[in-house]
Design a protein around this motif. Structure first.
Motif, PDB file in Angstrom:
ATOM      1  N   LEU A   8       0.942  -1.295  -0.146  1.00 41.26           N
ATOM      2  CA  LEU A   8      -0.007  -0.054  -0.018  1.00 41.26           C
ATOM      3  C   LEU A   8       0.869   1.308  -0.087  1.00 41.26           C
ATOM      4  O   LEU A   8       0.494   2.359  -0.350  1.00 41.26           O
ATOM      5  N   LEU A   9       2.016   1.115   0.584  1.00 37.27           N
ATOM      6  CA  LEU A   9       2.959   2.398   0.350  1.00 37.27           C
ATOM      7  C   LEU A   9       3.499   2.386  -0.633  1.00 37.27           C
ATOM      8  O   LEU A   9       3.773   3.722  -1.178  1.00 37.27           O
ATOM      9  N   TYR A  65      -3.757  13.101   8.816  1.00 36.73           N
ATOM     10  CA  TYR A  65      -4.264  11.908   9.292  1.00 36.73           C
ATOM     11  C   TYR A  65      -3.757  10.896   8.541  1.00 36.73           C
ATOM     12  O   TYR A  65      -2.795   9.873   8.811  1.00 36.73           O
ATOM     13  N   PHE A  66      -3.937  10.750   7.226  1.00 34.87           N
ATOM     14  CA  PHE A  66      -3.442   9.913   6.081  1.00 34.87           C
ATOM     15  C   PHE A  66      -1.964   9.860   5.959  1.00 34.87           C
ATOM     16  O   PHE A  66      -1.289   8.813   5.989  1.00 34.87           O
ATOM     17  N   ARG A 105       0.079  10.699   8.411  1.00 37.19           N
ATOM     18  CA  ARG A 105       0.916   9.814   9.437  1.00 37.19           C
ATOM     19  C   ARG A 105       0.592   8.460   9.303  1.00 37.19           C
ATOM     20  O   ARG A 105       1.449   7.729   9.848  1.00 37.19           O
ATOM     21  N   LEU A 106      -0.450   8.030   9.003  1.00 31.09           N
ATOM     22  CA  LEU A 106      -0.772   6.654   8.802  1.00 31.09           C
ATOM     23  C   LEU A 106       0.168   5.841   7.917  1.00 31.09           C
ATOM     24  O   LEU A 106       0.648   4.732   7.922  1.00 31.09           O
ATOM     25  N   ARG A 107       0.575   6.847   6.996  1.00 27.34           N
ATOM     26  CA  ARG A 107       1.621   6.371   5.960  1.00 27.34           C
ATOM     27  C   ARG A 107       3.329   6.561   6.134  1.00 27.34           C
ATOM     28  O   ARG A 107       4.029   6.392   5.611  1.00 27.34           O
ATOM     29  N   GLY A 108       3.216   7.047   7.522  1.00 26.05           N
ATOM     30  CA  GLY A 108       4.552   7.277   7.994  1.00 26.05           C
ATOM     31  C   GLY A 108       5.449   8.370   7.520  1.00 26.05           C
ATOM     32  O   GLY A 108       6.639   8.393   7.781  1.00 26.05           O
ATOM     33  N   ILE A 144       7.449   1.815   9.404  1.00 32.63           N
ATOM     34  CA  ILE A 144       6.273   2.537   9.807  1.00 32.63           C
ATOM     35  C   ILE A 144       6.394   2.420  11.617  1.00 32.63           C
ATOM     36  O   ILE A 144       6.369   0.992  12.034  1.00 32.63           O
ATOM     37  N   GLN A 175       1.171   5.318  15.133  1.00 38.12           N
ATOM     38  CA  GLN A 175       0.144   5.217  14.091  1.00 38.12           C
ATOM     39  C   GLN A 175      -1.110   4.898  14.811  1.00 38.12           C
ATOM     40  O   GLN A 175      -2.421   5.424  14.848  1.00 38.12           O
ATOM     41  N   ASP A 206      -2.085   8.245  16.693  1.00 35.60           N
ATOM     42  CA  ASP A 206      -2.837   8.828  15.572  1.00 35.60           C
ATOM     43  C   ASP A 206      -4.381   8.723  15.490  1.00 35.60           C
ATOM     44  O   ASP A 206      -4.990   9.722  15.267  1.00 35.60           O
ATOM     45  N   PHE A 263      -7.424  11.300  16.075  1.00 34.36           N
ATOM     46  CA  PHE A 263      -8.439  11.765  15.087  1.00 34.36           C
ATOM     47  C   PHE A 263      -9.664  11.201  15.763  1.00 34.36           C
ATOM     48  O   PHE A 263     -10.833  11.787  15.274  1.00 34.36           O
ATOM     49  N   PRO A 309      -1.736   1.841   5.220  1.00 32.87           N
ATOM     50  CA  PRO A 309      -0.937   0.690   5.681  1.00 32.87           C
ATOM     51  C   PRO A 309      -1.136   0.504   7.235  1.00 32.87           C
ATOM     52  O   PRO A 309       0.051   0.696   7.912  1.00 32.87           O
TER      53      PRO A 309
END
Lengths: 244, 282
Positions: free
Chosen positions: A76-77, A100-101, A103-106, B6, B11, B14, B18, B107
């Motif tokens: 996904l990355l 937000y996204f 951060r989730l993707r590092g 990651i 994560q 976060d 949110f 991810p």
């Protein structure tokens, strides 16, 4: 040329219905690859499998050398995706959503902030970055969906009807964005019903029906084979023969 | 090929952050605030100015403990309502509202999402429990210039109860496609099914120690010093005037009840993980 996406024997069944049937496809790196087919052909299901939203019944999919089914997070990355008609949390703003996204993707804060500004401007939402998404039109949400797909600057973009809900001017603007991205060497896997859009952006094409690839080649070779440069005619002829 | 490392812990934080932002901006936070502020105020006004003589007839000792127990009785209902508001749609809304199409292409595992959502909802619900106890303490102090012993312990039990309840809500939410259905199932389970089972078991003098709502009795009984034991009480008969009837008062045990809260939390989360991971956006 190496492949950005390799799909082998991908199958997805929902009860008695086979949505994707032993689909095999290679998408060359750096190509703008059109995935064309009638409603219910299996395009969206294939994209959902590639984005780990659903699991296949069998088969394999790779992004470069990463097995998308065994290492979904790493896969996904490598991709940015717009799947179906994108929705976002209505109480968040585009800036917060991308934060937000990201951060989730590092991604780190600086890069998130820089890329958010860059891509919101690119899709024409820079003046709306701090407004709640709940007030947005369908077209604006679609622009945001494209910005989130670009956010982490992935080498591959998977786009399912990416200009859905946009007005003609918006469609033209977004098409130019995709054309520029192909010039930068990104691989674009593009599912659309709009043949004009495909002709304008894509250099390679696969036509799919009943979950199977009917053929796949470069636009040049396909037009040479069918002795016409009218893609609509080629498409209709292929689908009609498939139905027979 | 460049591979990105990651930080899973980051994560997780976060997602919690949110989720809490979403709660803070939602209408349900206003509803929960109004409910949590209104209930203790209403109890205070009713017990002191409207039903004062009636209350003093029921309770021989209308002291600080009895008054506080009247407040805390409502924390169970408050928890049920808050769990529906903050947990009822946690696992279904990304499927119902299609936000999953942009969220799940990131991810992060479904299990991480689930636990982060659970922590966020637990924080929200516990915050309202704290607010309720603060208001109850203020009103208790206003009347008696004192608050009972074990308020903090009661709050801890109430929070453990709420979290156990939240976990069952998550489990139901993971089983259903629509939040309406999971909320109906939740209300049916706790207000009707468990209520009836508990009622008949107590009538048969069998302790339903395994029931979350029965175990929640420790939230109220903890104020009584020493902690009460099972007893048989004679009360005036409602059916035959002048006669008395015997009722058995079955008291939940503290350690066992804490264990019940934790078991519901663990089992509820296990069911949630099992089914939430299988949910597909198809």
């Amino acid at each position: 040329m190496s492949n950005a996406i390799s799909i082998k024997g991908l199958t997805k069944t929902f009860g008695d219905i086979t949505a994707v049937d032993n689909l095999t496809l290679d998408v060359p790196k750096g190509s703008a690859f059109a995935f064309l087919g009638p409603n219910g052909a299996g395009k969206s299901t294939t994209l959902k499998i590639l984005t780990s939203l659903i699991k296949p019944t069998s088969g394999e999919a790779h992004f470069f050398n990463i097995n998308a089914l065994e290492e979904p997070h790493e896969a996904l990355l490598q991709i940015g995706a717009v799947v179906e008609s994108a929705e976002f949390y209505p109480s968040l703003t585009p800036s917060e959503t991308l934060d937000y996204f990201g951060r989730l993707r590092g991604m780190n804060s600086d890069k998130i902030s820089r890329n958010s500004n860059k891509f919101l401007k690119l899709v024409g939402l820079d003046n709306w970055s701090d407004k709640k998404i709940g007030t947005f039109s369908r077209g604006m949400k679609q622009r945001l969906a494209i910005a989130q797909a670009l956010l982490h600057e992935p080498p591959i973009l998977l786009l399912d009807e990416p200009t859905f809900g946009l007005d003609p001017r918006g469609m033209a603007e977004i098409r130019n964005v995709f054309k520029d991205l192909t010039k930068e060497g990104k691989t674009i896997f593009f599912s659309s019903h709009l043949i004009g859009e495909i002709e304008e952006i894509c250099d390679t094409l696969a036509i799919i029906d009943k979950g199977q690839v009917l053929f796949s080649d470069t636009m040049k070779n396909i037009m040479k084979k069918f002795k016409t440069d009218d893609l609509e005619e080629i498409y209709l002829k292929t689908i009609t023969e498939s139905v027979r | 090929m460049k591979r990105t490392k990651i930080n899973r812990g980051k994560q997780f934080q976060d997602v919690i952050k949110f989720e809490l932002i979403k709660f803070l901006r939602s209408r349900k936070i206003r509803a929960a605030l109004i409910l949590t502020a209104t209930v203790p105020l209403l109890i205070y006004l009713l017990t002191n100015f409207v039903l004062d003589s009636f209350i003093s007839q029921i309770y021989s000792d209308s002291g600080v403990v009895n008054d506080y127990q009247i407040f805390v009785n409502f924390v169970l209902t408050l928890s049920l309502v808050n769990v529906i508001m903050f947990g009822g749609d946690s696992l279904t809304n990304d499927f119902e509202n299609k936000t999953g199409y942009t969220l799940f292409i990131n991810p992060i595992s479904r299990t991480s999402f689930l636990f982060a959502k659970f922590v966020a909802a637990s924080i929200a619900i516990t915050s309202f429990n704290i607010m309720f106890y603060i208001l109850a303490s203020i009103f208790s102090y206003a009347k008696h210039s004192a608050i009972p012993e074990n308020v903090l312990l009661s709050l801890v039990f109430a929070s453990l109860f709420s979290i156990g309840l939240l976990s069952t809500s998550f489990a139901l939410s993971s089983l259903f496609k629509r939040s309406n259905m999971s909320n109906i199932a939740f209300i049916f389970l706790w207000f009707i099914v468990m209520g009836l089972i508990e009622y008949f078991l107590v009538l048969a003098e069998i302790k339903p120690w395994w029931s979350l709502t029965y175990a929640a009795g420790i939230i109220i009984y903890i104020f009584e010093v020493p902690y009460p034991k099972d007893s048989v009480i004679d009360i005036p008969s409602l059916l035959v005037p002048g006669q008395s009837q015997t009722i058995v008062n079955l008291i939940p045990e503290i350690n066992l009840s804490i264990g019940v809260f934790l078991m519901y939390t663990i089992i509820g989360l296990m069911i949630s993980v099992l089914f939430y991971k299988r949910k597909q956006l198809s």
